[in-house]
Enzyme design. Structure first.
Site, PDB file in Angstrom:
ATOM      1  N   SER A 199      38.739  13.491   3.574  1.00 18.07           N
ATOM      2  CA  SER A 199      37.926  13.269   2.141  1.00 18.07           C
ATOM      3  C   SER A 199      36.734  11.583   1.816  1.00 18.07           C
ATOM      4  O   SER A 199      35.744  12.448   3.050  1.00 18.07           O
ATOM      5  CB  SER A 199      38.961  12.892   0.951  1.00 18.07           C
ATOM      6  OG  SER A 199      38.461  13.297  -0.568  1.00 18.07           O
ATOM      7  N   ASP A 217      40.649  23.935  -1.762  1.00 16.61           N
ATOM      8  CA  ASP A 217      40.896  22.072  -2.025  1.00 16.61           C
ATOM      9  C   ASP A 217      40.507  22.684  -3.788  1.00 16.61           C
ATOM     10  O   ASP A 217      39.117  22.771  -3.782  1.00 16.61           O
ATOM     11  CB  ASP A 217      39.972  22.127  -1.311  1.00 16.61           C
ATOM     12  CG  ASP A 217      39.782  20.334  -1.578  1.00 16.61           C
ATOM     13  OD1 ASP A 217      39.719  19.801  -2.478  1.00 16.61           O
ATOM     14  OD2 ASP A 217      39.722  19.524   0.240  1.00 16.61           O
ATOM     15  N   HIS A 254      43.822  20.043  -0.852  1.00 12.81           N
ATOM     16  CA  HIS A 254      43.167  19.073  -0.347  1.00 12.81           C
ATOM     17  C   HIS A 254      44.280  18.116   0.039  1.00 12.81           C
ATOM     18  O   HIS A 254      43.957  16.906   0.293  1.00 12.81           O
ATOM     19  CB  HIS A 254      42.649  18.484  -1.652  1.00 12.81           C
ATOM     20  CG  HIS A 254      41.465  16.986  -1.016  1.00 12.81           C
ATOM     21  ND1 HIS A 254      40.242  17.223  -0.465  1.00 12.81           N
ATOM     22  CD2 HIS A 254      41.693  15.957  -1.332  1.00 12.81           C
ATOM     23  CE1 HIS A 254      39.357  15.922  -0.859  1.00 12.81           C
ATOM     24  NE2 HIS A 254      39.860  15.125  -0.723  1.00 12.81           N
TER      25      HIS A 254
END
Length: 278
Positions: free
Chosen positions: A147, A225, A258
């Site tokens: 991320s 995600d 995620h």
């Protein structure tokens, strides 16, 4: 070089995991990280993991399942915190700015500039500290992340192919120039001039020809995600790579989100790729 203080050690997968602290000249604060080394004399090839928003040095260390794979490949693993912290360090009540949200850049704006120097911290202070204190081989060093940390891994590698020989990412923010997280953080840390943001945007760096020695960058992205369409936009890095004649492999994983459940599922693939390059 600052002295590394070992806070805790744990035996793990035939190696040693250490929780460490040292003083950083770049951030002007104590910084924490973990390092896992296999048994033996070394020096070992190693990977630096950069974590995402809200994380500390602990999230990856406890949740990723990386060390079993690291042991198999004889790789050491270093995982730093995501920002400076402590008394007198600027912060913001939102999760995506301030402490836990360093974005791996050197801030130029008030109130962030005095301590938020994470680009210099990772590329200089952290590497000097771990190379000096542990049996690591600086000529065989890779970087990966998730991320915000995926953004960090891509941008730090592309800008420093002399420091990092391999790079990969999970669900990275590939273009802070083109997403709300990027708009918010880059404006706060670097000011409104978007030209100052370009060195911190993986797509822009690829367009500008940076880091051409990386032959095939692996990115894993979960299709479940919830940040995929608004923030992550992996199609942008595919387009930048295609335009530049560069190879970036984006694997879209059906049903994965995620979280660290996603990371732990595919971390073995990433370790194998890095091991082959280091």
């Amino acid at each position: 070089m600052s002295e590394v203080e070992v806070l805790n050690t744990h035996r793990l997968h035939g190696g040693t995991l250490r929780y460490c602290k040292h003083d950083s000249a770049s951030t002007g604060t104590p910084m924490k990280f973990t390092v896992w080394t296999p048994d033996g004399e070394g020096p070992f090839p190693y990977l630096v993991w950069l974590s995402g928003l809200t994380c500390t040095e602990d999230n990856f260390t406890t949740k990723s399942g990386v060390y079993e794979h690291a042991a198999r490949h004889g790789l050491a693993i270093v995982a730093p915190d995501t920002s400076p912290r402590g008394e007198g360090v600027a912060d913001d009540p939102a999760y995506d700015l301030g402490q836990g949200a360093g974005f791996y850049l050197d801030a130029t704006q008030a109130p962030w500039a005095p301590h938020f120097q994470m680009y210099s911290y990772v590329t200089r202070d952290l590497l000097e500290a771990v190379d000096g204190a542990f049996p690591l081989d600086p000529a065989r060093r890779g970087v990966f992340g998730h991320s915000m940390g995926g953004h960090g891994a891509l941008t730090l590698a592309l800008r420093n192919p002399d420091l990092f020989k391999s790079v990969s990412a999970f669900s990275p923010i590939v273009s802070p120039l083109n997403c709300p997280w990027g708009d918010k953080a880059m404006t706060a840390y670097l000011g409104p001039d978007r030209a100052a943001w370009r060195p911190h945007d993986a797509c822009a760096l690829i367009e500008d020809g940076a880091g051409s020695s990386f032959d095939d960058i692996l990115i894993d992205q979960g299709l479940a995600d919830n940040f995929l369409e608004s923030q992550l936009k992996p199609e942008l890095i595919e387009a930048a790579a295609a335009k530049a004649g560069r190879k970036v492999t984006v694997r879209r994983q059906e049903g994965y989100d995620h979280s660290y459940f996603f990371i732990s599922t595919f971390i073995g693939d990433h370790l194998a790729r890095h091991a082959a390059r280091l």
